[in-house]
Motif scaffolding. Structure first.
Motif, PDB file in Angstrom:
ATOM      1  N   LEU A 132       0.850  -1.178   0.000  1.00 22.88           N
ATOM      2  CA  LEU A 132       0.000   0.000   0.000  1.00 22.88           C
ATOM      3  C   LEU A 132       0.894   1.239   0.000  1.00 22.88           C
ATOM      4  O   LEU A 132       2.014   1.206   0.498  1.00 22.88           O
ATOM      5  N   ARG A 133       0.375   2.305  -0.559  1.00 25.27           N
ATOM      6  CA  ARG A 133       1.126   3.564  -0.565  1.00 25.27           C
ATOM      7  C   ARG A 133       0.221   4.684  -0.070  1.00 25.27           C
ATOM      8  O   ARG A 133      -0.910   4.836  -0.545  1.00 25.27           O
ATOM      9  N   TYR A 134       0.725   5.474   0.879  1.00 25.93           N
ATOM     10  CA  TYR A 134      -0.007   6.606   1.433  1.00 25.93           C
ATOM     11  C   TYR A 134       0.813   7.878   1.230  1.00 25.93           C
ATOM     12  O   TYR A 134       2.042   7.826   1.104  1.00 25.93           O
ATOM     13  N   ASP A 135       0.131   9.029   1.225  1.00 25.96           N
ATOM     14  CA  ASP A 135       0.876  10.281   1.172  1.00 25.96           C
ATOM     15  C   ASP A 135       1.117  10.796   2.580  1.00 25.96           C
ATOM     16  O   ASP A 135       0.773  10.137   3.572  1.00 25.96           O
ATOM     17  N   SER A 136       1.691  11.989   2.702  1.00 24.22           N
ATOM     18  CA  SER A 136       2.050  12.527   4.007  1.00 24.22           C
ATOM     19  C   SER A 136       0.833  12.861   4.859  1.00 24.22           C
ATOM     20  O   SER A 136       0.949  13.045   6.066  1.00 24.22           O
ATOM     21  N   ASN A 137      -0.353  12.953   4.232  1.00 24.62           N
ATOM     22  CA  ASN A 137      -1.585  13.225   4.971  1.00 24.62           C
ATOM     23  C   ASN A 137      -2.389  11.963   5.243  1.00 24.62           C
ATOM     24  O   ASN A 137      -3.568  12.030   5.588  1.00 24.62           O
ATOM     25  N   ALA A 138      -1.748  10.797   5.065  1.00 24.80           N
ATOM     26  CA  ALA A 138      -2.373   9.497   5.300  1.00 24.80           C
ATOM     27  C   ALA A 138      -3.491   9.207   4.303  1.00 24.80           C
ATOM     28  O   ALA A 138      -4.399   8.433   4.592  1.00 24.80           O
ATOM     29  N   LEU A 139      -3.447   9.822   3.131  1.00 25.22           N
ATOM     30  CA  LEU A 139      -4.399   9.534   2.062  1.00 25.22           C
ATOM     31  C   LEU A 139      -3.942   8.281   1.323  1.00 25.22           C
ATOM     32  O   LEU A 139      -2.778   8.168   0.931  1.00 25.22           O
ATOM     33  N   LEU A 140      -4.844   7.327   1.126  1.00 27.28           N
ATOM     34  CA  LEU A 140      -4.523   6.092   0.428  1.00 27.28           C
ATOM     35  C   LEU A 140      -4.287   6.386  -1.043  1.00 27.28           C
ATOM     36  O   LEU A 140      -5.186   6.844  -1.749  1.00 27.28           O
ATOM     37  N   CYS A 141      -3.081   6.109  -1.530  1.00 28.80           N
ATOM     38  CA  CYS A 141      -2.700   6.449  -2.902  1.00 28.80           C
ATOM     39  C   CYS A 141      -2.637   5.231  -3.816  1.00 28.80           C
ATOM     40  O   CYS A 141      -2.934   5.344  -5.015  1.00 28.80           O
ATOM     41  N   ALA A 142      -2.222   4.074  -3.287  1.00 27.62           N
ATOM     42  CA  ALA A 142      -2.049   2.894  -4.134  1.00 27.62           C
ATOM     43  C   ALA A 142      -2.343   1.633  -3.339  1.00 27.62           C
ATOM     44  O   ALA A 142      -2.016   1.531  -2.159  1.00 27.62           O
ATOM     45  N   ILE A 143      -2.976   0.673  -4.021  1.00 27.87           N
ATOM     46  CA  ILE A 143      -3.253  -0.649  -3.456  1.00 27.87           C
ATOM     47  C   ILE A 143      -2.565  -1.683  -4.330  1.00 27.87           C
ATOM     48  O   ILE A 143      -2.695  -1.642  -5.557  1.00 27.87           O
ATOM     49  N   ALA A 144      -1.836  -2.599  -3.712  1.00 27.14           N
ATOM     50  CA  ALA A 144      -1.059  -3.604  -4.450  1.00 27.14           C
ATOM     51  C   ALA A 144      -0.165  -2.931  -5.488  1.00 27.14           C
ATOM     52  O   ALA A 144       0.033  -3.444  -6.591  1.00 27.14           O
ATOM     53  N   GLY A 145       0.349  -1.763  -5.126  1.00 26.40           N
ATOM     54  CA  GLY A 145       1.261  -1.035  -5.999  1.00 26.40           C
ATOM     55  C   GLY A 145       0.610  -0.279  -7.137  1.00 26.40           C
ATOM     56  O   GLY A 145       1.317   0.255  -8.002  1.00 26.40           O
TER      57      GLY A 145
END
Length: 221
Positions: free
Chosen positions: A145-158
């Protein structure tokens, strides 16, 4: 009295002119992961909290859909049903843990950034601790998973490989970071209508116009 009426009328006309000049703004679309709660009947409801704060009960189904939209009403739903039995029938229950059905829909080619090819949709049964959040259930079955600095979900399974809640089709055609109301439950700026500041300014004009009329009448009395 005629002068007072004229002053009030001019102020009110100015307020109407401000609204007319503003007009309805075009709703800005964003590309992001939308978060959905599954119902007992297999349908989906847009989540009112983010996956980091939602703590689903055993037997719940949580859905994630990569989509392009301007608001939650237009966000794409997961195309698979929220069917816990179908997702978790092969995962036996364990004492002290709970099972959460997870549906991940990577969206369509039209929603993909930069011509990327979205992976096929998948489902998984996450078996996690009893106090685990929906985000922890997702992490158990769909890393990285990838999140930004504000804990917003950016990517799932890359997916996607880059970007996070980017604007789509802005005024200059550029894609810029945005903050939609989506998977993390945060609110996105810009709902397509007049801004709060504009409406507040108009309200102030109307109030001042009414005050002017009242003061003039008081002096005459």
């Amino acid at each position: 009295m005629r002068r007072t009426r004229t002053t009030g009328a001019l102020l009110l006309t100015g307020a109407v002119t401000v609204l007319a000049a503003a007009g309805p703004a075009r709703a800005q679309e964003y590309r992001y992961w939308a978060f959905w709660d599954g119902s007992d009947r297999g349908s989906w409801t847009y989540a009112t909290q983010g996956p980091a704060t939602v703590r689903p009960a055993d037997g719940a189904v949580e859905g994630f859909r990569f989509t392009v939209s301007a608001d939650s009403a237009a966000a794409g739903r997961p195309r698979a049903a929220a069917d816990f039995d179908a997702i978790c029938r092969a995962t036996p229950a364990e004492k002290g843990r709970k099972r959460i059905g997870v549906v991940i829909d990577f969206g369509t080619a039209a929603d993909a950034p930069g011509g990327a090819r979205p992976p096929k949709a998948r489902t998984a049964c996450a078996q996690v601790s009893e106090d685990a959040s929906a985000g922890e259930a997702l992490a158990a079955v769909a890393r990285p998973l990838r999140y930004d600095s504000n804990a917003l979900l950016c990517a799932i399974a890359g997916y996607p490989a880059a970007g996070c809640a980017d604007q789509v089709g802005g005024a200059d055609g550029a894609k810029e970071p945005g903050a939609p109301k989506d998977a993390d439950g945060s609110e996105r700026d810009g709902d397509g209508g007049p801004s709060a500041g504009l409406l507040g300014g108009v309200a102030a004009v109307v109030v001042l116009g009414g005050a002017a009329v009242w003061q003039a009448r008081r002096r005459r009395g």
